[in-house]
Design an enzyme around this catalytic site. Structure first.
Site, PDB file in Angstrom:
ATOM      1  N   LYS A 113       0.828  -1.209   0.000  1.00  0.00           N
ATOM      2  CA  LYS A 113       0.000   0.000   0.000  1.00  0.00           C
ATOM      3  C   LYS A 113       0.864   1.262   0.000  1.00  0.00           C
ATOM      4  O   LYS A 113       0.518   2.259  -0.635  1.00  0.00           O
ATOM      5  CB  LYS A 113      -0.945   0.024   1.219  1.00  0.00           C
ATOM      6  CG  LYS A 113      -2.061  -0.989   1.139  1.00  0.00           C
ATOM      7  CD  LYS A 113      -3.093  -0.633   0.075  1.00  0.00           C
ATOM      8  CE  LYS A 113      -4.277  -1.565   0.060  1.00  0.00           C
ATOM      9  NZ  LYS A 113      -4.277  -2.583  -0.981  1.00  0.00           N
ATOM     10  N   LYS A 196      -4.612 -12.692 -10.981  1.00  0.00           N
ATOM     11  CA  LYS A 196      -5.961 -13.076 -10.572  1.00  0.00           C
ATOM     12  C   LYS A 196      -6.978 -12.058 -11.074  1.00  0.00           C
ATOM     13  O   LYS A 196      -6.654 -10.908 -11.305  1.00  0.00           O
ATOM     14  CB  LYS A 196      -6.097 -13.062  -9.038  1.00  0.00           C
ATOM     15  CG  LYS A 196      -5.101 -13.834  -8.280  1.00  0.00           C
ATOM     16  CD  LYS A 196      -5.544 -13.970  -6.818  1.00  0.00           C
ATOM     17  CE  LYS A 196      -5.505 -12.667  -6.049  1.00  0.00           C
ATOM     18  NZ  LYS A 196      -5.855 -12.820  -4.630  1.00  0.00           N
ATOM     19  N   LYS A 199     -10.177  -6.568  -8.162  1.00  0.00           N
ATOM     20  CA  LYS A 199     -10.869  -5.281  -8.215  1.00  0.00           C
ATOM     21  C   LYS A 199     -10.040  -4.240  -8.949  1.00  0.00           C
ATOM     22  O   LYS A 199     -10.560  -3.299  -9.510  1.00  0.00           O
ATOM     23  CB  LYS A 199     -11.164  -4.794  -6.798  1.00  0.00           C
ATOM     24  CG  LYS A 199     -12.234  -5.633  -6.109  1.00  0.00           C
ATOM     25  CD  LYS A 199     -12.490  -5.174  -4.684  1.00  0.00           C
ATOM     26  CE  LYS A 199     -13.554  -6.048  -4.030  1.00  0.00           C
ATOM     27  NZ  LYS A 199     -13.681  -5.830  -2.595  1.00  0.00           N
TER      28      LYS A 199
END
Ligand code: TRP
Length: 332
Positions: A113, A196, A199
């Site tokens: 992050k 994958k 989002k």
């Protein structure tokens, strides 16, 4: 015998996609038949990355609707919103005194992050795993169904629980990452074959439960393929294997067998396979989408679900917090 307690959380930061559905939510729906299940929409967690709350309420409502449409039954599990349970915030405060700066800074998700949002390295981001530990420990849950990327957080949760128990008294059972369906755990890759379904992926490479029929067909039509195998019984490249994973999930066994045989005999036509997959995927997804839309618009029903979840979650959280306060001597 008492049922084991399961808890998982999901952030209301985007649309539920097929990776969430087949990798998590569908399994949660099975677990609620067998375990004492808590499923939490973690809106506080989402503030660490999505400080703009303009769409938060819509996102929470849509997520609840999508979870219910996917099979979560608010009568069989405790389905609730994190910010409805202030007990979690209080436990988070206590656990923060057991979490050390160094280990928080070494957390893989934190480091990711920091790279992704260098201008907003807020303290909530640093202590994200502590809040997650509070989510789990507030219900004294033992089984936490999560993907690989969350295992470090569960390990940290165990550490905080152990430190608490050691310092103040045995209150918390030690939770574990819970891979109930073992090898069956299904990973859905992005339709481009890279990584994958997620989002943050390009939206055209991810199938969302909210996508309309035409969009589902278009996305599948554009999924990556190649000119096909040239040797009998070749191994499948990842992006082709992913199409087979999808078709196995939504098509009938004879359809799957036919394409498997065509692949092995080097006569497969990916155009045909994707057309079939598109149609079968639409048949699979559209009832879920329609159900979710209906729930999302039924605000009376939604607010009942939210209130029902809040009551059950707070009852359980309140019991734990009482024990915690007593153990700590915060009971004047
Ligand atoms: N961190 C989890 C994720 O990103 C979401 C989460 C929050 C969670 N609290 C939790 C998962 C408690 C399991 C248990 O997916």
């Amino acid at each position: 015998m008492q049922k084991e307690r399961v808890l998982s959380g999901i952030r209301p930061t985007g649309f539920v996609h097929l990776g969430n559905y087949f990798g998590a939510v569908r399994n949660w729906a099975k677990m609620q038949e067998e375990f004492d299940c808590y499923f939490c929409v973690v809106d506080w967690h989402s503030l660490t990355t999505h400080p703009d709350t303009k769409e938060l309420k819509d996102n929470v409502h849509r997520l609840l609707a999508e979870l219910i449409a996917s099979g979560l039954d608010p009568e069989k599990c405790v389905l609730y919103v994190q910010s409805d349970v202030p007990e979690i915030a209080e436990l988070y405060l206590y656990l923060n005194t057991m979490a050390y700066q160094g280990e928080l800074e070494r957390t893989v998700t934190f480091k990711d992050k920091v790279r992704q949002q260098p201008d907003n390295v807020n303290a909530g981001l640093l202590t994200y795993p502590v809040l997650q530990a509070a989510d789990i420990l507030i219900h004294r849950a033992t089984n936490v169904p999560v993907g690989k990327d969350q295992e470090q957080h569960i390990e940290m949760t165990r550490n905080y629980a152990e430190r608490f128990n050691h310092r103040y008294g045995e209150i918390f059972p030690l939770p574990k990452a819970f891979n109930y369906y073992g090898d069956e755990l299904i990973k859905i890759m992005s339709l481009s074959g890279e990584g994958k379904m997620s989002k943050s992926e390009n939206q055209m490479n991810t199938l969302y439960l909210a996508d309309d029929d035409e969009l589902v067909r278009t996305k599948i039509k554009k999924a990556r393929t190649d000119s096909g195998p040239t040797e009998l019984n070749s191994p499948k490249p990842d992006y082709i294997e992913n199409l087979f994973t999808l078709i196995r999930l939504v098509s009938s066994p004879d359809v799957v067998q036919r394409f498997e045989a065509d692949f092995n005999n080097c006569v497969i036509r990916y155009g045909d396979m994707k057309k079939q997959l598109g149609e079968d995927m639409v048949k699979f997804m559209s009832p879920i989408r329609e159900k979710a839309l209906a729930i999302q618009h039924d605000k009376t029903y939604l607010s009942k679900v939210i209130q029902h979840g809040r009551e059950k979650a707070r009852a359980s959280a309140g019991e734990t917090l009482k024990l915690v306060r007593e153990a700590m001597g915060i009971n004047y």
